[in-house]
Design a protein around this motif. Structure first.
Motif, PDB file in Angstrom:
ATOM      1  N   LYS A 260       0.863  -1.180   0.000  1.00 36.64           N
ATOM      2  CA  LYS A 260       0.000   0.000   0.000  1.00 36.64           C
ATOM      3  C   LYS A 260       0.899   1.230   0.000  1.00 36.64           C
ATOM      4  O   LYS A 260       2.028   1.186   0.508  1.00 36.64           O
ATOM      5  N   PRO A 261       0.390   2.360  -0.548  1.00 35.14           N
ATOM      6  CA  PRO A 261       1.207   3.577  -0.566  1.00 35.14           C
ATOM      7  C   PRO A 261       1.748   3.922   0.823  1.00 35.14           C
ATOM      8  O   PRO A 261       2.928   4.288   0.960  1.00 35.14           O
TER       9      PRO A 261
ATOM     10  N   ILE B 261      -9.128   8.787  -7.673  1.00 39.49           N
ATOM     11  CA  ILE B 261     -10.491   8.348  -7.949  1.00 39.49           C
ATOM     12  C   ILE B 261     -11.417   9.516  -7.659  1.00 39.49           C
ATOM     13  O   ILE B 261     -11.347  10.098  -6.579  1.00 39.49           O
TER      14      ILE B 261
ATOM     15  N   PHE C  62     -11.196   7.128 -12.204  1.00 44.36           N
ATOM     16  CA  PHE C  62     -11.893   5.837 -12.203  1.00 44.36           C
ATOM     17  C   PHE C  62     -12.368   5.513 -13.620  1.00 44.36           C
ATOM     18  O   PHE C  62     -12.012   4.477 -14.188  1.00 44.36           O
ATOM     19  N   ALA C  63     -13.141   6.418 -14.207  1.00 47.75           N
ATOM     20  CA  ALA C  63     -13.647   6.198 -15.571  1.00 47.75           C
ATOM     21  C   ALA C  63     -12.492   6.161 -16.577  1.00 47.75           C
ATOM     22  O   ALA C  63     -12.512   5.378 -17.533  1.00 47.75           O
TER      23      ALA C  63
ATOM     24  N   ASN D 149      -9.345   5.171 -16.165  1.00 48.16           N
ATOM     25  CA  ASN D 149      -8.618   3.905 -16.097  1.00 48.16           C
ATOM     26  C   ASN D 149      -9.430   2.788 -16.751  1.00 48.16           C
ATOM     27  O   ASN D 149      -8.897   1.944 -17.483  1.00 48.16           O
ATOM     28  N   ILE D 150     -10.730   2.782 -16.490  1.00 45.07           N
ATOM     29  CA  ILE D 150     -11.589   1.737 -17.069  1.00 45.07           C
ATOM     30  C   ILE D 150     -11.671   1.896 -18.588  1.00 45.07           C
ATOM     31  O   ILE D 150     -11.600   0.915 -19.336  1.00 45.07           O
ATOM     32  N   ALA D 151     -11.780   3.140 -19.060  1.00 46.20           N
ATOM     33  CA  ALA D 151     -11.827   3.372 -20.512  1.00 46.20           C
ATOM     34  C   ALA D 151     -10.542   2.882 -21.171  1.00 46.20           C
ATOM     35  O   ALA D 151     -10.570   2.210 -22.211  1.00 46.20           O
TER      36      ALA D 151
ATOM     37  N   LYS E 299      -8.353   0.594 -20.139  1.00 43.56           N
ATOM     38  CA  LYS E 299      -8.220  -0.869 -20.156  1.00 43.56           C
ATOM     39  C   LYS E 299      -9.277  -1.516 -21.039  1.00 43.56           C
ATOM     40  O   LYS E 299      -9.015  -2.557 -21.655  1.00 43.56           O
ATOM     41  N   ALA E 300     -10.465  -0.921 -21.118  1.00 42.54           N
ATOM     42  CA  ALA E 300     -11.499  -1.466 -22.017  1.00 42.54           C
ATOM     43  C   ALA E 300     -11.024  -1.356 -23.466  1.00 42.54           C
ATOM     44  O   ALA E 300     -11.219  -2.272 -24.272  1.00 42.54           O
TER      45      ALA E 300
ATOM     46  N   VAL F  82      -5.104   5.889  -5.800  1.00 40.45           N
ATOM     47  CA  VAL F  82      -5.507   4.529  -6.168  1.00 40.45           C
ATOM     48  C   VAL F  82      -4.520   3.519  -5.611  1.00 40.45           C
ATOM     49  O   VAL F  82      -3.357   3.598  -5.898  1.00 40.45           O
TER      50      VAL F  82
END
Lengths: 353, 353
Positions: free
Chosen positions: B74-75, B151, B235-236, B238-240, B242-243, B353
């Motif tokens: 963890k950080p 995030i 959040f969005a 990172n997901i975009a 990787k998607a 994160v």
């Protein structure tokens, strides 16, 4: 022969209205010969289009409306101007009345969700519906929700999405115990925002016979098909969906330009054109057209607004198959058995996109 | 000949540590002959690897450390155990001391960000750094941020991301007035969560010479390259990211399997193999490896933890190019001129994160 299945269509929805809805219904009828249609909208527009499709005309009934919802109406405007009398409302109402088993509209998502909630009501104890999509993966297909019904979700709402998504997967994929993953920015338990971490904790600790909780998944797990059901709130879900669609188009464009750049490659293309055709079909977003509104007392399918007749037909066939499988009853059973966490009250932030 | 540029490398970071970092640095040295390296980590591990690359050995200095940060620390753990003495910390500190122009690590993102913030401090008036990625598009390349530093973001933080992203685009792409879009679930002003709507309002109303605000963009605009800079919370984002990466791999797998399925297609492949090679190179995620930490008083580049020597070399070359362009000064000038909105105070929710 089983009884026919009637689907209500908002014939005025989408970027092209009846010009896509009518030929789309005609394609669906070829593939699902026992489907029947109620077509809601302007009779003067629909009738001439229907005249070109005699088989569809025989399987359809036009229900004239003067009012229709525009693509840029806000949900509140649409409800004020279109409740009871618009083509969109009446298509949904046909499901409530039992005249139709499902409604399909390519109209504006926010208005459709607002009208569907107002008319059909949410399935207790679900307080907030979701839109689920069927996502093509390397292993087959997954359910992804929410892909844009609502923005943001707390832990309780994410858990309820897991319950609804699993119920849909059980019904549509016929899997006894689908696997469920929470979409996050990493797979470790310390990753993510508070809602996702808390939902992960609840799902880990509350075993269910209805589904197997897998843990966190990341954006690249969507295409891999790591789990049967991917749960996320609507903002990230919608962005992930469109980022994936955009990337598929981008790769296709790269491939096309790489092949056009040399004579040898163009010759190679001629030999391999069957393979390229198969790839094109596999990547065709029209094949997976149709967002499933989940958590309502009735089946409502949202078609992409800009799709063509082939894409609209896919949304109609999805509505048909879900009706045929008795999906609403199966979801209600699942949801009741899993007892999702009941809502304290609808919060202000539960805005519809 | 210009003076050489020294880059500090965390030789112990990533899934493979020095086994990837050392050969990666050797590849970067071939392409940027005036680069010099400070290699931080276990001398007993680094020296034998370096012995295989005489040119690199001549351009490098090993700085032994006993401590290194683990990928799952963890950080807070990493800071406690690794501050001042770990390879990661010392690589960053070399930037602070002026011994190196940039630091590169394939280590754990949270720890790297925490150490970079602690050691280099944020560039006033930025309160919260971001990670920016260079996204390949149909029109060239775009900057996307934040792709996972933090995030969630409020309107003020989104506006600051726009300012920093535009400054990076001005420096890296050498564009006078880059276009900036806010990632959202639709392009209409009524769409999205409160933070995105409010940030959109602020950006519309506050004209800047540093960038041109385009409006909202959607997930599929990423691949199209609709704007030079796409702003979103982590959040969005990172997901975009990787998607999109997952979808590119998925389409490649479909293509491979379509071609393997028929003899004709395999013959076609032989003719078109130059085109397929070009496509493979275009889609190679190693080419765009390297997340840029923005908003700090120094250049820190995060390499993907699982990449190989080729991918690590790309991250090193990015660090080199950013140093050569005097990026930090150019960003500081831009940020100061645009006067981003100063922070009231770091809030509890500003978790890394």
């Amino acid at each position: 022969m089983p009884a026919s299945i009637t689907i209500a269509l908002d014939a005025m929805g989408g970027d092209f209205g009846a010009a896509v809805v009518v030929p789309g219904a005609a394609i669906a009828l070829e593939r699902r010969p026992d489907v029947r249609f109620l077509l809601y909208g302007d009779e003067n527009v629909i009738a001439p289009l229907l005249a070109k499709h005699p088989a569809l005309r025989a399987a359809s009934e036009i229900r004239h409306t003067d009012v229709f919802v525009r693509m840029d109406d806000k949900p509140s405007q649409a409800l004020r101007a279109g409740r009871y009398k618009s083509s969109m409302w009446q298509a949904i109402e046909a499901v409530k009345n039992g005249e139709a088993r499902a409604a399909v509209s390519a109209g504006n998502t926010g208005a459709l969700m607002a009208m569907a909630m107002f008319c059909l009501k949410t399935m207790a104890p679900v307080d907030r519906p979701a839109i689920a999509g069927i996502w093509p993966t390397l292993r087959g297909e997954s359910i992804v929700l929410d892909i844009g019904a609502t923005i943001g979700a707390d832990a309780r709402q994410l858990v309820n999405l897991a319950v609804m998504g699993a119920a849909l997967a059980r019904a549509v994929f016929d899997i006894e115990q689908p696997t469920v993953g929470l979409l996050n920015v990493g797979v470790e338990e310390i990753k993510g925002n508070e809602a996702v971490k808390e939902a992960g904790r609840i799902l880990r600790e509350s075993a269910s016979e209805q589904f197997a909780y897998h843990g966190f998944v990341e954006g690249d797990d969507l295409g891999k098909g790591t789990v049967d059901v991917v749960v996320t709130e609507g903002f990230a879900g919608n962005i992930a969906l469109k980022a994936a669609e955009g990337t598929a188009r981008q790769v296709s464009a790269y491939l096309r330009s790489a092949i056009e750049r040399s004579l040898m490659a163009r010759i190679g293309y001629l030999f391999a054109r069957g393979a390229f055709r198969a790839l094109r079909e596999k990547l065709d977003p029209r094949r997976s057209n149709g967002g499933i509104f989940l958590g309502l007392n009735g089946i409502v399918i949202k078609s992409h607004g800009g799709t063509d007749a082939f894409g609209f037909a896919a949304a109609v066939e999805l509505a048909y198959d879900m009706s045929r499988f008795g999906l609403i009853d199966r979801i209600r059973d699942s949801v009741t058995q899993t007892r999702p966490i009941a809502a304290p009250a609808l919060s202000e932030s539960d805005g519809i996109v």
